[in-house]
Design a protein around this motif. Structure first.
Motif, mmCIF file in Angstrom:
data_model
loop_
_atom_site.group_PDB
_atom_site.id
_atom_site.type_symbol
_atom_site.label_atom_id
_atom_site.label_comp_id
_atom_site.label_asym_id
_atom_site.label_seq_id
_atom_site.Cartn_x
_atom_site.Cartn_y
_atom_site.Cartn_z
ATOM 1 N N GLY A 242 53.054 40.635 25.784
ATOM 2 C CA GLY A 242 54.433 41.072 25.583
ATOM 3 C C GLY A 242 54.535 42.264 24.655
ATOM 4 N N GLU A 243 53.700 42.284 23.626
ATOM 5 C CA GLU A 243 53.697 43.386 22.669
ATOM 6 C C GLU A 243 53.378 44.716 23.352
ATOM 7 N N ARG A 244 52.705 44.639 24.494
ATOM 8 C CA ARG A 244 52.351 45.871 25.253
ATOM 9 C C ARG A 244 53.228 46.018 26.491
ATOM 10 N N ASN A 245 54.422 45.418 26.406
ATOM 11 C CA ASN A 245 55.387 45.480 27.509
ATOM 12 C C ASN A 245 54.840 44.907 28.818
ATOM 13 N N LEU A 246 54.018 43.863 28.701
ATOM 14 C CA LEU A 246 53.468 43.219 29.888
ATOM 15 C C LEU A 246 53.769 41.724 29.857
ATOM 16 N N GLN A 247 53.935 41.149 31.040
ATOM 17 C CA GLN A 247 54.202 39.711 31.157
ATOM 18 C C GLN A 247 53.064 39.084 31.965
ATOM 19 N N PRO A 248 52.240 38.208 31.346
ATOM 20 C CA PRO A 248 51.178 37.574 32.133
ATOM 21 C C PRO A 248 51.782 36.559 33.097
ATOM 22 N N LEU A 249 51.332 36.571 34.347
ATOM 23 C CA LEU A 249 51.900 35.669 35.359
ATOM 24 C C LEU A 249 50.891 34.650 35.867
ATOM 25 N N ALA A 250 49.650 35.069 36.042
ATOM 26 C CA ALA A 250 48.604 34.145 36.512
ATOM 27 C C ALA A 250 47.252 34.669 36.071
ATOM 28 N N ILE A 251 46.301 33.758 35.948
ATOM 29 C CA ILE A 251 44.935 34.143 35.589
ATOM 30 C C ILE A 251 44.074 33.859 36.822
ATOM 31 N N VAL A 252 43.400 34.884 37.286
ATOM 32 C CA VAL A 252 42.722 34.770 38.580
ATOM 33 C C VAL A 252 41.205 34.960 38.470
ATOM 34 N N PRO A 253 40.445 33.859 38.488
ATOM 35 C CA PRO A 253 38.991 33.997 38.541
ATOM 36 C C PRO A 253 38.568 34.404 39.954
ATOM 37 N N GLU A 254 37.647 35.358 40.046
ATOM 38 C CA GLU A 254 37.257 35.901 41.355
ATOM 39 C C GLU A 254 35.811 35.576 41.715
ATOM 40 N N GLY A 255 35.198 34.661 40.966
ATOM 41 C CA GLY A 255 33.814 34.287 41.263
ATOM 42 C C GLY A 255 32.908 34.612 40.090
ATOM 43 N N TRP A 256 31.644 34.190 40.190
ATOM 44 C CA TRP A 256 30.685 34.446 39.113
ATOM 45 C C TRP A 256 30.378 35.924 39.003
ATOM 46 N N GLN A 257 30.189 36.376 37.784
ATOM 47 C CA GLN A 257 29.702 37.717 37.539
ATOM 48 C C GLN A 257 28.185 37.693 37.745
ATOM 49 N N VAL A 258 27.723 38.455 38.719
ATOM 50 C CA VAL A 258 26.308 38.430 39.108
ATOM 51 C C VAL A 258 25.673 39.765 38.707
ATOM 52 N N TRP A 259 24.504 39.678 38.074
ATOM 53 C CA TRP A 259 23.810 40.897 37.654
ATOM 54 C C TRP A 259 23.070 41.523 38.833
ATOM 55 N N SER A 260 23.020 42.834 38.875
ATOM 56 C CA SER A 260 22.101 43.498 39.811
ATOM 57 C C SER A 260 21.210 44.403 38.978
ATOM 58 N N ALA A 261 19.964 44.596 39.461
ATOM 59 C CA ALA A 261 19.004 45.425 38.727
ATOM 60 C C ALA A 261 17.904 45.864 39.687
ATOM 61 N N ASN A 262 17.032 46.688 39.176
ATOM 62 C CA ASN A 262 15.884 47.082 39.989
ATOM 63 C C ASN A 262 14.634 46.308 39.623
ATOM 64 N N LYS A 263 14.829 45.294 38.788
ATOM 65 C CA LYS A 263 13.745 44.356 38.498
ATOM 66 C C LYS A 263 14.354 42.975 38.285
ATOM 67 N N ALA A 264 13.528 41.962 38.359
ATOM 68 C CA ALA A 264 14.038 40.610 38.134
ATOM 69 C C ALA A 264 14.311 40.440 36.646
#
Ligand code: 6CS
Length: 317
Positions: A111-133
């Protein structure tokens, strides 16, 4: 009436599917009076341009995730590692329980930043990518891994031993292709739809964090809505809690198949012991979060941790 809705992701993404369903339901519930217009990533500029526009009221609705840390520092809470449970559905429910979603400290921070939170949306696990294991913190040594633009993520990946680097979403493909970046962190669907997997050799599943976005509105606009329209939004975001869980699990599963069919990328799944090494390094970052955001943010973090603990021990939350 048209409500503009800025997305941080392209067509076909989890945010896009959420937006489409939200638009459909609002249009139905308002008997065609309200049309929600989606602006997929790229149409409004970069990520922070989306947040600026919803703060100014040029658009009414938007998603905000990792890059939102500069605008709403407390939102970096959603970047903390090893805070939620291993059960994705339960996490989605905890985050959208009114006790958290409508927590006065969350509403005040936005609210202090003129925003109203409406929902929290998880979109799946954060998965690392790399060029090595990557299986241990030592494997991260000297690795330039891209993190979204917030200090909490930089602190987290520094604690893991990597060299966190910030770059705009739309620049990541070339950043990896040109070798400016050695690694990336995304939910599976994004590794696929942005073609990131084509320029990386390994996908590493550590289940350290969910990708979490906040669905938010311009606060002045929201405050000025009729009770009927506010109720319509509330009813819709509640309906979308199980919906988006199904969407994200389906998209992330289907896209992993596309990735493995179209590339030789290797999949690495960390063992519980391997995960523990990262978990340990992540715990002190909670104190960093508290120092960064002050008492209000710390209370919010503790409220989330308590909810998670209560849910895990099977208590009422
Ligand atoms: O990594 C990013 O910057 C973006 N990734 C996703 C999956 N959604 C939005 C976010 O800004």
């Amino acid at each position: 009436t048209t409500w503009g809705f800025g997305l941080e992701e392209i067509e076909g993404s989890v945010q896009y599917e959420y937006g489409e369903k939200f638009a459909e339901l609002i249009n139905e519930k308002s008997d065609g009076e309200i049309e929600v217009k989606l602006y997929p990533y790229g149409q409004l500029g970069g990520l922070t341009d989306i947040y600026d526009q919803v703060q100014e009221g040029a658009i009414q609705l938007a998603f905000g995730s990792g890059f939102l840390g500069g605008t709403v520092p407390e939102s970096q809470l959603f970047s903390l590692n090893f805070v939620l449970t291993d059960d994705e559905k339960l996490n989605t429910e905890i985050l959208n329980d009114p006790a958290f979603r409508k927590h006065e400290d969350l509403v005040a921070a936005f609210g202090e930043r003129n925003l109203q939170p409406l929902a929290i949306v998880p979109e799946g696990w954060q998965v690392w990518s790399a060029n090595k294991a990557v299986r241990t913190p030592e494997d991260f040594d000297g690795m330039a891994i891209r993190v979204m633009d917030n200090r909490l993520l930089r602190e987290t990946y520094s604690a893991y031993g990597a060299e966190p680097t910030t770059m705009e979403y739309g620049e990541l493909f070339s950043g990896m292709q040109l070798g400016q970046l050695d690694g990336n962190i995304q939910p599976v669907f994004a590794h696929q739809e942005m073609d990131f997997y084509q320029v990386q050799d390994y996908l590493i599943f550590a289940n350290q964090a969910q990708f979490i976005a906040t669905f938010m509105g311009n606060k002045e606009w929201y405050d000025g809505l009729s009770d009927e329209h506010k109720d319509m939004i509330e009813e819709t975001v509640v309906e979308l809690v199980p919906y988006v869980h199904d969407v994200q699990t389906r998209l992330n599963t289907e896209r992993l198949d596309i990735i493995t069919e179209n590339s030789d990328i290797e999949l690495v799944y960390l063992t519980p012991e391997e995960r523990d090494a990262f978990r340990e390094l992540s715990i002190p970052v909670r104190d960093t979060f508290a120092e960064m955001v002050g008492e209000r943010g710390e209370r919010l973090m503790n409220a989330l941790i308590e909810q998670v603990e209560a849910a895990q021990s099977g208590d009422e939350t």
